[in-house]
Design a protein around this motif. Structure first.
Motif, PDB file in Angstrom:
ATOM      1  N   GLN A  82     -23.597  88.970 -49.050  1.00 25.19           N
ATOM      2  CA  GLN A  82     -22.133  89.028 -48.953  1.00 25.19           C
ATOM      3  C   GLN A  82     -21.574  87.763 -48.307  1.00 25.19           C
ATOM      4  OE1 GLN A  82     -21.488  92.733 -46.898  1.00 25.19           O
ATOM      5  NE2 GLN A  82     -21.318  93.894 -48.807  1.00 25.19           N
ATOM      6  N   GLU A  83     -22.274  87.244 -47.288  1.00 24.78           N
ATOM      7  CA  GLU A  83     -21.830  85.994 -46.671  1.00 24.78           C
ATOM      8  C   GLU A  83     -21.905  84.843 -47.663  1.00 24.78           C
ATOM      9  OE1 GLU A  83     -24.001  85.195 -43.092  1.00 24.78           O
ATOM     10  OE2 GLU A  83     -23.424  87.092 -42.175  1.00 24.78           O
ATOM     11  N   THR A  84     -22.984  84.793 -48.429  1.00 20.68           N
ATOM     12  CA  THR A  84     -23.137  83.750 -49.442  1.00 20.68           C
ATOM     13  C   THR A  84     -22.046  83.874 -50.498  1.00 20.68           C
ATOM     14  OG1 THR A  84     -25.522  83.801 -49.085  1.00 20.68           O
ATOM     15  CG2 THR A  84     -24.753  82.736 -51.090  1.00 20.68           C
ATOM     16  N   ASN A  85     -21.780  85.093 -50.938  1.00 22.89           N
ATOM     17  CA  ASN A  85     -20.717  85.317 -51.938  1.00 22.89           C
ATOM     18  C   ASN A  85     -19.358  84.901 -51.399  1.00 22.89           C
ATOM     19  OD1 ASN A  85     -22.507  86.298 -53.803  1.00 22.89           O
ATOM     20  ND2 ASN A  85     -22.084  88.449 -53.397  1.00 22.89           N
ATOM     21  N   ALA A  86     -19.091  85.196 -50.132  1.00 21.09           N
ATOM     22  CA  ALA A  86     -17.801  84.824 -49.550  1.00 21.09           C
ATOM     23  C   ALA A  86     -17.649  83.304 -49.510  1.00 21.09           C
ATOM     24  CB  ALA A  86     -17.666  85.415 -48.153  1.00 21.09           C
ATOM     25  N   SER A  87     -18.723  82.591 -49.124  1.00 18.45           N
ATOM     26  CA  SER A  87     -18.622  81.127 -49.083  1.00 18.45           C
ATOM     27  C   SER A  87     -18.473  80.545 -50.486  1.00 18.45           C
ATOM     28  CB  SER A  87     -19.834  80.525 -48.375  1.00 18.45           C
ATOM     29  OG  SER A  87     -21.005  80.745 -49.130  1.00 18.45           O
ATOM     30  N   LEU A  88     -19.191  81.120 -51.463  1.00 16.34           N
ATOM     31  CA  LEU A  88     -19.053  80.653 -52.838  1.00 16.34           C
ATOM     32  C   LEU A  88     -17.664  80.952 -53.396  1.00 16.34           C
ATOM     33  CD1 LEU A  88     -22.538  81.617 -54.303  1.00 16.34           C
ATOM     34  CD2 LEU A  88     -21.715  79.328 -53.711  1.00 16.34           C
ATOM     35  N   GLN A  89     -17.099  82.081 -53.043  1.00 25.57           N
ATOM     36  CA  GLN A  89     -15.745  82.431 -53.492  1.00 25.57           C
ATOM     37  C   GLN A  89     -14.726  81.454 -52.895  1.00 25.57           C
ATOM     38  OE1 GLN A  89     -15.151  84.791 -55.746  1.00 25.57           O
ATOM     39  NE2 GLN A  89     -12.997  84.286 -55.770  1.00 25.57           N
ATOM     40  N   LEU A  90     -14.942  81.063 -51.647  1.00 28.10           N
ATOM     41  CA  LEU A  90     -14.053  80.080 -51.017  1.00 28.10           C
ATOM     42  C   LEU A  90     -14.146  78.739 -51.749  1.00 28.10           C
ATOM     43  CD1 LEU A  90     -12.120  79.521 -48.667  1.00 28.10           C
ATOM     44  CD2 LEU A  90     -14.111  78.834 -47.333  1.00 28.10           C
ATOM     45  N   LYS A  91     -15.356  78.330 -52.127  1.00 28.87           N
ATOM     46  CA  LYS A  91     -15.517  77.084 -52.878  1.00 28.87           C
ATOM     47  C   LYS A  91     -14.839  77.173 -54.234  1.00 28.87           C
ATOM     48  CE  LYS A  91     -19.764  75.237 -50.915  1.00 28.87           C
ATOM     49  NZ  LYS A  91     -21.154  74.853 -51.183  1.00 28.87           N
ATOM     50  N   ILE A  92     -14.944  78.331 -54.896  1.00 37.54           N
ATOM     51  CA  ILE A  92     -14.289  78.519 -56.201  1.00 37.54           C
ATOM     52  C   ILE A  92     -12.780  78.377 -56.055  1.00 37.54           C
ATOM     53  CG2 ILE A  92     -13.745  80.251 -57.960  1.00 37.54           C
ATOM     54  CD1 ILE A  92     -16.616  81.254 -57.677  1.00 37.54           C
ATOM     55  N   GLU A  93     -12.225  78.977 -54.995  1.00 36.88           N
ATOM     56  CA  GLU A  93     -10.776  78.893 -54.784  1.00 36.88           C
ATOM     57  C   GLU A  93     -10.348  77.461 -54.485  1.00 36.88           C
ATOM     58  OE1 GLU A  93      -9.808  81.749 -51.781  1.00 36.88           O
ATOM     59  OE2 GLU A  93     -10.267  83.446 -53.072  1.00 36.88           O
ATOM     60  N   GLU A  94     -11.180  76.732 -53.715  1.00 31.73           N
ATOM     61  CA  GLU A  94     -10.855  75.334 -53.435  1.00 31.73           C
ATOM     62  C   GLU A  94     -10.895  74.507 -54.709  1.00 31.73           C
ATOM     63  OE1 GLU A  94     -13.614  73.885 -50.545  1.00 31.73           O
ATOM     64  OE2 GLU A  94     -12.712  75.021 -48.911  1.00 31.73           O
ATOM     65  N   MET A  95     -11.918  74.719 -55.540  1.00 33.30           N
ATOM     66  CA  MET A  95     -12.082  73.930 -56.753  1.00 33.30           C
ATOM     67  C   MET A  95     -11.024  74.263 -57.802  1.00 33.30           C
ATOM     68  SD  MET A  95     -14.643  72.037 -56.157  1.00 33.30           S
ATOM     69  CE  MET A  95     -15.891  71.551 -57.294  1.00 33.30           C
ATOM     70  N   SER A  96     -10.490  75.472 -57.783  1.00 33.71           N
ATOM     71  CA  SER A  96      -9.523  75.854 -58.815  1.00 33.71           C
ATOM     72  C   SER A  96      -8.073  75.754 -58.337  1.00 33.71           C
ATOM     73  CB  SER A  96      -9.808  77.276 -59.292  1.00 33.71           C
ATOM     74  OG  SER A  96      -9.632  78.189 -58.223  1.00 33.71           O
TER      75      SER A  96
END
Length: 135
Positions: A82-96
């Motif tokens: 879940q922590e990994t998913n949260a950090s990846l989701q944050l990166k997705i939001e930054e990139m998009s």
């Protein structure tokens, strides 16, 4: 002087006549018989059942402990995922984000054509939200 007669086998020692009659009776002792064979087998069977029952309960307790350990391990893995998913989701939001996309497009030499751009998302308010904000 009776003490001279003692120890002298030639003299007959005077014996006092007792008024009590002594009779010898033969005493018979009855021994209690040991535990019968069937009762011994019954006791053995009960002990065997108890040992098997305690062994079964102990085995089940060990299995439950192992399952509990596996559950705790799985919970830790889920928390890490879940922590990994949260950090990846944050990166997705930054990139998009729109500003980042526009900056990358400008670096690549692209130009924006306002007629071809359709904005979808919460950054551009629509008429219903504008009406609610103005009230």
């Amino acid at each position: 002087m009776s003490y001279y007669y003692r120890g002298n086998l030639a003299m007959e020692v005077e014996q006092k006549q007792s008024t009590y009659k002594t009779t010898k009776t033969k005493r018979t002792l009855k021994t209690k018989p040991s535990i019968p064979a069937m009762e011994k087998l019954l006791y053995l069977f009960v002990v065997l059942v108890l040992v098997l029952g305690v062994g079964f309960v102990g085995t089940r307790y060990v299995q439950i402990s192992q399952y509990n350990h596996e559950i705790q391990k799985a919970k830790m893995e889920i928390a890490n995922a879940q922590e990994t998913n949260a950090s990846l989701q944050l990166k997705i939001e930054e990139m998009s984000s729109r500003s980042r996309i526009e900056a990358v497009a400008a670096e690549l030499g692209m130009q924006q054509q306002n007629e071809a751009v359709h904005v979808v998302g919460s950054e551009k308010p629509n008429k219903k939200t504008e009406a609610k904000k103005s009230n």
